[in-house]
Design an enzyme around this catalytic site. Sequence first.
Site, PDB file in Angstrom:
ATOM      1  CD  GLU A   1     -18.535  33.877 -13.006  1.00  0.00           C
ATOM      2  OE1 GLU A   1     -18.914  32.700 -12.924  1.00  0.00           O
ATOM      3  OE2 GLU A   1     -19.252  34.785 -13.462  1.00  0.00           O
TER       4      GLU A   1
HETATM    5  P1  NAD Z   1      -8.417  30.199  -4.907  1.00  0.00           P
HETATM    6  O1  NAD Z   1      -9.572  30.987  -4.397  1.00  0.00           O
HETATM    7  O2  NAD Z   1      -7.539  29.525  -3.928  1.00  0.00           O
HETATM    8  O3  NAD Z   1      -7.455  31.118  -5.806  1.00  0.00           O
HETATM    9  C1  NAD Z   1      -7.938  31.908  -6.865  1.00  0.00           C
HETATM   10  C2  NAD Z   1      -7.022  33.114  -7.056  1.00  0.00           C
HETATM   11  O4  NAD Z   1      -7.039  33.883  -5.876  1.00  0.00           O
HETATM   12  C3  NAD Z   1      -5.558  32.769  -7.337  1.00  0.00           C
HETATM   13  O5  NAD Z   1      -5.082  33.635  -8.344  1.00  0.00           O
HETATM   14  C4  NAD Z   1      -4.861  33.038  -6.015  1.00  0.00           C
HETATM   15  O6  NAD Z   1      -3.550  33.498  -6.165  1.00  0.00           O
HETATM   16  C5  NAD Z   1      -5.720  34.131  -5.397  1.00  0.00           C
HETATM   17  N1  NAD Z   1      -5.738  34.056  -3.923  1.00  0.00           N
HETATM   18  C6  NAD Z   1      -5.626  32.928  -3.166  1.00  0.00           C
HETATM   19  N2  NAD Z   1      -5.714  33.239  -1.859  1.00  0.00           N
HETATM   20  C7  NAD Z   1      -5.895  34.584  -1.787  1.00  0.00           C
HETATM   21  C8  NAD Z   1      -6.048  35.505  -0.719  1.00  0.00           C
HETATM   22  N3  NAD Z   1      -6.035  35.097   0.549  1.00  0.00           N
HETATM   23  N4  NAD Z   1      -6.204  36.812  -1.013  1.00  0.00           N
HETATM   24  C9  NAD Z   1      -6.240  37.237  -2.285  1.00  0.00           C
HETATM   25  N5  NAD Z   1      -6.077  36.407  -3.343  1.00  0.00           N
HETATM   26  C10 NAD Z   1      -5.917  35.096  -3.116  1.00  0.00           C
HETATM   27  O7  NAD Z   1      -9.055  29.172  -5.928  1.00  0.00           O
HETATM   28  P2  NAD Z   1      -8.322  28.034  -6.742  1.00  0.00           P
HETATM   29  O8  NAD Z   1      -7.920  26.965  -5.777  1.00  0.00           O
HETATM   30  O9  NAD Z   1      -7.309  28.606  -7.642  1.00  0.00           O
HETATM   31  O10 NAD Z   1      -9.522  27.506  -7.651  1.00  0.00           O
HETATM   32  C11 NAD Z   1     -10.447  26.578  -7.213  1.00  0.00           C
HETATM   33  C12 NAD Z   1     -11.761  27.196  -6.822  1.00  0.00           C
HETATM   34  O11 NAD Z   1     -12.218  28.050  -7.844  1.00  0.00           O
HETATM   35  C13 NAD Z   1     -12.866  26.179  -6.636  1.00  0.00           C
HETATM   36  O12 NAD Z   1     -13.633  26.538  -5.523  1.00  0.00           O
HETATM   37  C14 NAD Z   1     -13.689  26.312  -7.899  1.00  0.00           C
HETATM   38  O13 NAD Z   1     -15.032  25.905  -7.770  1.00  0.00           O
HETATM   39  C15 NAD Z   1     -13.569  27.744  -8.192  1.00  0.00           C
HETATM   40  N6  NAD Z   1     -13.758  28.014  -9.607  1.00  0.00           N
HETATM   41  C16 NAD Z   1     -14.865  28.671 -10.009  1.00  0.00           C
HETATM   42  C17 NAD Z   1     -15.077  28.876 -11.357  1.00  0.00           C
HETATM   43  C18 NAD Z   1     -16.294  29.594 -11.864  1.00  0.00           C
HETATM   44  O14 NAD Z   1     -16.304  29.926 -13.041  1.00  0.00           O
HETATM   45  N7  NAD Z   1     -17.282  29.866 -11.055  1.00  0.00           N
HETATM   46  C19 NAD Z   1     -14.141  28.422 -12.284  1.00  0.00           C
HETATM   47  C20 NAD Z   1     -13.026  27.764 -11.816  1.00  0.00           C
HETATM   48  C21 NAD Z   1     -12.837  27.561 -10.488  1.00  0.00           C
END
Ligand code: NAD
Length: 456
Positions: free
Chosen positions: A210
């Site tokens: 997602e």
């Molecule tokens: P992110 O990708 O930075 O982090 C998401 C999760 O991944 C966190 O738990 C984090 O600890 C983990 N993570 C971060 N870097 C990682 C890595 N290198 N390796 C493994 N795990 C890692 O996202 P965010 O900043 O928390 O959220 C914002 C993003 O999420 C936006 O792009 C938004 O559009 C998207 N989002 C999508 C939905 C959906 O339902 N499609 C919902 C909410 C947010």
Amino acid sequence: MDMMHELLNRHKQYFYTGETKSYEFRKKQLETLREVIKEYEPEVLEALKNDLHKSEWEAYTTEIGFLLEEIKFTLKHLKEWMTPEKVKSPITHLGSKSLIHQEPYGVTLIIAPWNYPFQLQLAPLVGAIAAGNCAVLKPSELTPAVSAVISKMIREVFPDEYISVVEGGVETSTELLKQPFDHIFFTGSVPVGKIVMEAAAKQLIPVTLELGGKSPVIVDQDANLKLAAKRILWGKFTNAGQTCIAPDYLYVHSDVKLELLQHMSEALLEFYGEDPLSSDKYSHIVSDKHFERLKSFLTNGDVLIGGRHKENERVISPTIIDNISWDDPVMQEEIFGPILPVLEFTDLNQVVDEVRRRPKPLALYFFSESEEKQDLITSSLSFGGGCMNDTLMHIVTPHLPFGGVGSSGTGSYHGKASFEAFSHRKSIVKQTTNFDFSFRYPSAKNGLKMIKRIMG
Ligand code: NAD
């Protein structure tokens, strides 16, 4: 990290006891989840206030209430979803029955982001429980108060071998992604989505991704402008724009641009008053890093409305910027904050071309009174989902699957789609032993002749 491996093994052993699979078990766990969410409501509200300055109204509607509705819907339909589906059998299978069983994957890893940190961790869990899985939850480290509440709450009501929570950041996530989970459900950004998919590919683990991206909102000449203004700004500034399906940028027909902006200015005053920076109804930015990133966009184009901010509280007022082009930094990445850039068009086909040239968006919103134009947008552009004459509303119905397409995501969830996201469709032929067709065997006389009569 041996610890992670041991954790997964504990879950797998528990899963193989078969306990998670009965209808009664799943129903009881969903009821337990519902009760504990209700019990923890004050703590969750406080944690959301601490992490994101979320108002009680927003926190209830978009996180707690949303989850309770999802659980209610799942409980209502679970038995029906679990029942193996009977399908027809072709003549080649005479005497047999064909069935599709919904099989739980086993142990699933659910990684959550920070923007709706409670709901986005637990809504997938509803699907995982409903489908009969064990789960490991990994909340976002950027919302530590919510992460701690989730951990405490889950520990209180679920045995550790059934559902566990692993708190931590990138390192923790990386270690978890090395483990042989049976399924990974990831919500987060496109770049991290690629990392997750790559890690999963190494072990051929099925994934649901997602993700995000730049979701357009398009307003045509014949739209109800006053309503469009309100609905767009509601969708954009809920959670201060930190919503995956928030309208990222606005494309408006040149003839109605000024009128729409006038309505927008009035709507903002109505929503947040003269001083949105001090409004209790308005969320703040999650971290210094995101605050600085968003602040840098304020120098793009011309600020028409807003543009004010308070550094120490990490809050930026609802902002609309004009005179923007696709070359500006604000148009190069998902904004994920309270800034709405405005682009103009005179020919809808030009908008279709521009959107097509970019990665497929998670959401798209189109405002027009013309059914014909609405159909044109639906049929000519690929995007996860969206609304005609509204924003965000497609996510708040359990009857519609929610998810992206291409770079905005893989797979979908909510309602029945959540149950399906955590299930494998296992096909079974129940063959009869009352008779046997000899023509299928290589030793059969005239076997091929018979087969050609049936097949082809
Ligand atoms: P992110 O990708 O930075 O982090 C998401 C999760 O991944 C966190 O738990 C984090 O600890 C983990 N993570 C971060 N870097 C990682 C890595 N290198 N390796 C493994 N795990 C890692 O996202 P965010 O900043 O928390 O959220 C914002 C993003 O999420 C936006 O792009 C938004 O559009 C998207 N989002 C999508 C939905 C959906 O339902 N499609 C919902 C909410 C947010």
